[in-house]
Motif scaffolding. Structure first.
Motif, PDB file in Angstrom:
ATOM      1  N   GLY A  53      -0.994  -8.237  -4.410  1.00 23.91           N
ATOM      2  CA  GLY A  53      -0.851  -8.569  -2.994  1.00 23.91           C
ATOM      3  C   GLY A  53      -0.215  -7.448  -2.196  1.00 23.91           C
ATOM      4  O   GLY A  53      -0.657  -7.119  -1.092  1.00 23.91           O
ATOM      5  N   GLY A  54       0.837  -6.832  -2.739  1.00 20.80           N
ATOM      6  CA  GLY A  54       1.509  -5.746  -2.036  1.00 20.80           C
ATOM      7  C   GLY A  54       0.630  -4.531  -1.893  1.00 20.80           C
ATOM      8  O   GLY A  54       0.626  -3.864  -0.849  1.00 20.80           O
ATOM      9  N   GLU A  55      -0.147  -4.215  -2.932  1.00 22.73           N
ATOM     10  CA  GLU A  55      -1.061  -3.078  -2.852  1.00 22.73           C
ATOM     11  C   GLU A  55      -2.148  -3.327  -1.822  1.00 22.73           C
ATOM     12  O   GLU A  55      -2.495  -2.435  -1.042  1.00 22.73           O
ATOM     13  CB  GLU A  55      -1.672  -2.819  -4.229  1.00 22.73           C
ATOM     14  CG  GLU A  55      -0.689  -2.269  -5.245  1.00 22.73           C
ATOM     15  CD  GLU A  55      -1.235  -2.259  -6.661  1.00 22.73           C
ATOM     16  OE1 GLU A  55      -0.748  -1.461  -7.470  1.00 22.73           O
ATOM     17  OE2 GLU A  55      -2.156  -3.070  -6.959  1.00 22.73           O
ATOM     18  N   LYS A  56      -2.696  -4.536  -1.800  1.00 22.20           N
ATOM     19  CA  LYS A  56      -3.708  -4.872  -0.792  1.00 22.20           C
ATOM     20  C   LYS A  56      -3.151  -4.704   0.617  1.00 22.20           C
ATOM     21  O   LYS A  56      -3.829  -4.189   1.511  1.00 22.20           O
ATOM     22  CB  LYS A  56      -4.195  -6.306  -0.993  1.00 22.20           C
ATOM     23  CG  LYS A  56      -5.106  -6.499  -2.180  1.00 22.20           C
ATOM     24  CD  LYS A  56      -5.569  -7.950  -2.266  1.00 22.20           C
ATOM     25  CE  LYS A  56      -6.548  -8.147  -3.413  1.00 22.20           C
ATOM     26  NZ  LYS A  56      -7.007  -9.552  -3.514  1.00 22.20           N
ATOM     27  N   ASP A  63       7.770  -5.026  -1.565  1.00 18.87           N
ATOM     28  CA  ASP A  63       9.163  -4.994  -1.988  1.00 18.87           C
ATOM     29  C   ASP A  63      10.015  -4.348  -0.895  1.00 18.87           C
ATOM     30  O   ASP A  63       9.497  -3.839   0.103  1.00 18.87           O
ATOM     31  CB  ASP A  63       9.321  -4.269  -3.323  1.00 18.87           C
ATOM     32  CG  ASP A  63       8.808  -2.836  -3.296  1.00 18.87           C
ATOM     33  OD1 ASP A  63       8.973  -2.155  -2.264  1.00 18.87           O
ATOM     34  OD2 ASP A  63       8.239  -2.384  -4.308  1.00 18.87           O
ATOM     35  N   ILE A  64      11.333  -4.377  -1.078  1.00 13.56           N
ATOM     36  CA  ILE A  64      12.238  -3.940  -0.016  1.00 13.56           C
ATOM     37  C   ILE A  64      11.977  -2.498   0.381  1.00 13.56           C
ATOM     38  O   ILE A  64      11.926  -2.165   1.571  1.00 13.56           O
ATOM     39  CB  ILE A  64      13.707  -4.127  -0.458  1.00 13.56           C
ATOM     40  CG1 ILE A  64      14.022  -5.615  -0.604  1.00 13.56           C
ATOM     41  CG2 ILE A  64      14.660  -3.496   0.554  1.00 13.56           C
ATOM     42  CD1 ILE A  64      15.391  -5.891  -1.193  1.00 13.56           C
ATOM     43  N   ARG A  65      11.806  -1.625  -0.609  1.00 12.53           N
ATOM     44  CA  ARG A  65      11.554  -0.212  -0.302  1.00 12.53           C
ATOM     45  C   ARG A  65      10.321  -0.042   0.565  1.00 12.53           C
ATOM     46  O   ARG A  65      10.350   0.651   1.591  1.00 12.53           O
ATOM     47  CB  ARG A  65      11.385   0.573  -1.604  1.00 12.53           C
ATOM     48  CG  ARG A  65      10.881   1.992  -1.391  1.00 12.53           C
ATOM     49  CD  ARG A  65      10.385   2.609  -2.688  1.00 12.53           C
ATOM     50  NE  ARG A  65       9.492   3.713  -2.437  1.00 12.53           N
ATOM     51  CZ  ARG A  65       8.707   4.239  -3.353  1.00 12.53           C
ATOM     52  NH1 ARG A  65       8.685   3.738  -4.578  1.00 12.53           N
ATOM     53  NH2 ARG A  65       7.928   5.259  -3.059  1.00 12.53           N
ATOM     54  N   HIS A  66       9.203  -0.693   0.181  1.00  9.57           N
ATOM     55  CA  HIS A  66       7.962  -0.509   0.931  1.00  9.57           C
ATOM     56  C   HIS A  66       8.004  -1.208   2.295  1.00  9.57           C
ATOM     57  O   HIS A  66       7.327  -0.778   3.231  1.00  9.57           O
ATOM     58  CB  HIS A  66       6.765  -0.983   0.104  1.00  9.57           C
ATOM     59  CG  HIS A  66       6.405  -0.041  -1.009  1.00  9.57           C
ATOM     60  ND1 HIS A  66       6.654  -0.321  -2.330  1.00  9.57           N
ATOM     61  CD2 HIS A  66       5.845   1.192  -0.972  1.00  9.57           C
ATOM     62  CE1 HIS A  66       6.235   0.691  -3.070  1.00  9.57           C
ATOM     63  NE2 HIS A  66       5.754   1.622  -2.281  1.00  9.57           N
ATOM     64  N   ARG A 108       9.143   2.090   9.142  1.00  7.61           N
ATOM     65  CA  ARG A 108       9.454   3.437   9.641  1.00  7.61           C
ATOM     66  C   ARG A 108       8.174   4.169  10.032  1.00  7.61           C
ATOM     67  O   ARG A 108       8.127   4.858  11.055  1.00  7.61           O
ATOM     68  CB  ARG A 108      10.209   4.238   8.573  1.00  7.61           C
ATOM     69  CG  ARG A 108      11.683   3.897   8.457  1.00  7.61           C
ATOM     70  CD  ARG A 108      12.471   5.012   7.776  1.00  7.61           C
ATOM     71  NE  ARG A 108      11.972   5.264   6.426  1.00  7.61           N
ATOM     72  CZ  ARG A 108      12.475   4.698   5.341  1.00  7.61           C
ATOM     73  NH1 ARG A 108      13.478   3.830   5.437  1.00  7.61           N
ATOM     74  NH2 ARG A 108      11.992   4.985   4.148  1.00  7.61           N
ATOM     75  N   LEU A 109       7.132   3.995   9.230  1.00  6.54           N
ATOM     76  CA  LEU A 109       5.847   4.614   9.529  1.00  6.54           C
ATOM     77  C   LEU A 109       5.277   4.094  10.847  1.00  6.54           C
ATOM     78  O   LEU A 109       4.785   4.867  11.678  1.00  6.54           O
ATOM     79  CB  LEU A 109       4.870   4.331   8.386  1.00  6.54           C
ATOM     80  CG  LEU A 109       3.407   4.715   8.607  1.00  6.54           C
ATOM     81  CD1 LEU A 109       3.266   6.218   8.733  1.00  6.54           C
ATOM     82  CD2 LEU A 109       2.543   4.186   7.464  1.00  6.54           C
ATOM     83  N   VAL A 110       5.347   2.800  11.047  1.00  3.86           N
ATOM     84  CA  VAL A 110       4.833   2.203  12.285  1.00  3.86           C
ATOM     85  C   VAL A 110       5.568   2.770  13.495  1.00  3.86           C
ATOM     86  O   VAL A 110       4.954   3.138  14.504  1.00  3.86           O
ATOM     87  CB  VAL A 110       4.956   0.667  12.234  1.00  3.86           C
ATOM     88  CG1 VAL A 110       4.685   0.055  13.597  1.00  3.86           C
ATOM     89  CG2 VAL A 110       3.991   0.095  11.192  1.00  3.86           C
ATOM     90  N   ARG A 111       6.882   2.871  13.393  1.00  7.58           N
ATOM     91  CA  ARG A 111       7.657   3.408  14.516  1.00  7.58           C
ATOM     92  C   ARG A 111       7.290   4.865  14.794  1.00  7.58           C
ATOM     93  O   ARG A 111       7.251   5.290  15.944  1.00  7.58           O
ATOM     94  CB  ARG A 111       9.155   3.311  14.224  1.00  7.58           C
ATOM     95  CG  ARG A 111       9.732   1.930  14.418  1.00  7.58           C
ATOM     96  CD  ARG A 111      11.252   1.972  14.435  1.00  7.58           C
ATOM     97  NE  ARG A 111      11.752   2.772  15.534  1.00  7.58           N
ATOM     98  CZ  ARG A 111      11.941   2.327  16.765  1.00  7.58           C
ATOM     99  NH1 ARG A 111      11.665   1.071  17.060  1.00  7.58           N
ATOM    100  NH2 ARG A 111      12.410   3.110  17.702  1.00  7.58           N
ATOM    101  N   ALA A 112       7.027   5.622  13.730  1.00 10.92           N
ATOM    102  CA  ALA A 112       6.738   7.048  13.896  1.00 10.92           C
ATOM    103  C   ALA A 112       5.294   7.321  14.296  1.00 10.92           C
ATOM    104  O   ALA A 112       4.959   8.452  14.658  1.00 10.92           O
ATOM    105  CB  ALA A 112       7.055   7.790  12.592  1.00 10.92           C
ATOM    106  N   SER A 113       4.433   6.300  14.247  1.00  5.30           N
ATOM    107  CA  SER A 113       3.002   6.520  14.474  1.00  5.30           C
ATOM    108  C   SER A 113       2.668   6.822  15.929  1.00  5.30           C
ATOM    109  O   SER A 113       1.612   7.373  16.228  1.00  5.30           O
ATOM    110  CB  SER A 113       2.205   5.296  14.011  1.00  5.30           C
ATOM    111  OG  SER A 113       2.410   4.190  14.887  1.00  5.30           O
ATOM    112  N   GLY A 114       3.545   6.426  16.840  1.00  8.51           N
ATOM    113  CA  GLY A 114       3.274   6.642  18.258  1.00  8.51           C
ATOM    114  C   GLY A 114       2.306   5.645  18.861  1.00  8.51           C
ATOM    115  O   GLY A 114       1.932   5.763  20.036  1.00  8.51           O
ATOM    116  N   ARG A 115       1.886   4.629  18.085  1.00  5.98           N
ATOM    117  CA  ARG A 115       0.965   3.611  18.611  1.00  5.98           C
ATOM    118  C   ARG A 115       1.743   2.587  19.455  1.00  5.98           C
ATOM    119  O   ARG A 115       2.912   2.321  19.207  1.00  5.98           O
ATOM    120  CB  ARG A 115       0.254   2.870  17.480  1.00  5.98           C
ATOM    121  CG  ARG A 115      -0.269   3.742  16.347  1.00  5.98           C
ATOM    122  CD  ARG A 115      -1.483   4.556  16.718  1.00  5.98           C
ATOM    123  NE  ARG A 115      -1.908   5.363  15.578  1.00  5.98           N
ATOM    124  CZ  ARG A 115      -2.811   4.984  14.685  1.00  5.98           C
ATOM    125  NH1 ARG A 115      -3.361   3.786  14.770  1.00  5.98           N
ATOM    126  NH2 ARG A 115      -3.149   5.793  13.699  1.00  5.98           N
TER     127      ARG A 115
END
Length: 257
Positions: free
Chosen positions: A140-143, A169-172, A178-185
Motif C-alpha cells: 500500500g505504501g509503495e503504491k 511510515d513516519i519517515r516517508h 516536504r516534497l509537496v511544499r518544495a514543489s511550488g505547486r
C-alpha cells in the motif's frame, strides 16, 4: 488560486457539503482537516472536477472549472485520491508515464523529455528501484508513492492530494510533505494528522458535518478554541524548535483528572 463559492453537493438525497466558501491562496499549501464524515474527500473531488457541484462553483485562477475541457483540466490539475488504481498489467514506470498523457498529441508516443520527467518523479518519491515492478504487486505504501509520482509527472500548476500519507511510515510521510511544499505547486491536501497539518500547511480549512467551520493560517485554526468543539477532545498546544505540536486528551479522562 483555487476558489469555491457557495459550493454544495449531495449524494442522492444526502447533502454532504453545505454552501462552502473556500480559497487556496497562491504560493501557500491549504490543508483540509476535520473528523471522519466531515466532507473533506468530497470537497477535494469537487475542487478537482471529478465531482460536479450541485450548486455554487469552483474556479482555478480566473476561470470557472466548468469551462475547462477535459484535456485542459488534465494539464491544469493533478489529483491523488484514496482509492487504489488496479492496473494489473502495468509496471510502475508505465503507471507514472500515464501522467504524461495530457501533454501528448493524438497517437503520439512519449519522448526523451517525458522519460526524464518520469525518472525525476520516481526519484523524488524514492521509488526508482520499483520502476520495473508491476504496480499491482506493490504494498500500500509503495503504491501511494507511485501515484504521487504520477501526479508530479503530470506537471500541473495545481495538485490536490486526498490523504496522501495513508499507508506511509513516519519517515516517508515527512519526506512526501516536504516534497509537496518544495514543489511550488498550488496545493490542497486532506490530512487526518493535525500535527502534520501544523508542520506542513500554511493555511487550514476546518470542516465539520459538511460545513466550513473556519479557514485561516494553520497557527490560528489549529488551536483548542476551534478544534475542541469539532473533535470533542481536549487539545493542548506546545511549541518545540519553532513548530507547533498538538497533544490530545479524551474528554472523559479530563473529567476524572
Amino acid at each position: 488560486m483555487i476558489r469555491a463559492s457557495n459550493l454544495s453537493f449531495s449524494y442522492g438525497p444526502h447533502r454532504v457539503l453545505h454552501e462552502i466558501n473556500l480559497v487556496q491562496n497562491p504560493g501557500r499549501v491549504l490543508g483540509l482537516v476535520g473528523p471522519n464524515g466531515s466532507g473533506k474527500s468530497t470537497l477535494i473531488r469537487n475542487l478537482g472536477g471529478s465531482l460536479k457541484p450541485e450548486a455554487g462553483q469552483v474556479s482555478l485562477g480566473e476561470k470557472d472549472l466548468a469551462d475547462y475541457s477535459s484535456q485542459e483540466l488534465a494539464r491544469t490539475v493533478s489529483m491523488v485520491v484514496q482509492e487504489r488504481d488496479s492496473e494489473p498489467g502495468l509496471t510502475v514506470a508505465q503507471m507514472v508515464m500515464l501522467g504524461r498523457t495530457p501533454h501528448l498529441g493524438l497517437f503520439a508516443r512519449p519522448g526523451a523529455q517525458d522519460q526524464e520527467i518520469v525518472l525525476a518523479s520516481l526519484e523524488s518519491v524514492g521509488a526508482v528501484h520499483l520502476a520495473q515492478r508491476f504496480f499491482a504487486e506493490l504494498s500500500g505504501g509503495e503504491k501511494q508513492r507511485v501515484l504521487i509520482a504520477r501526479a508530479l509527472a503530470q506537471s500541473t500548476p495545481y495538485i490536490l492530494l486526498d490523504e496522501p500519507t495513508n499507508h506511509l511510515d513516519i519517515r516517508h510521510q515527512h519526506e512526501l510533505l516536504r516534497l509537496v511544499r518544495a514543489s511550488g505547486r498550488e496545493t490542497v491536501i486532506v490530512l487526518h494528522d493535525l500535527n502534520l497539518a501544523a508542520r506542513y500547511c500554511d493555511d487550514v480549512a476546518l470542516l465539520d458535518r459538511g460545513r466550513l467551520v473556519a479557514q485561516g493560517s494553520a497557527d490560528e485554526i489549529l488551536s483548542p478554541d476551534y478544534l475542541e468543539p469539532v473533535y470533542s477532545i481536549g487539545v493542548h498546544r506546545l511549541a518545540f524548535q519553532g513548530t507547533t505540536h498538538l497533544i490530545f486528551e479524551p474528554r472523559d479522562e479530563e473529567s476524572t483528572a
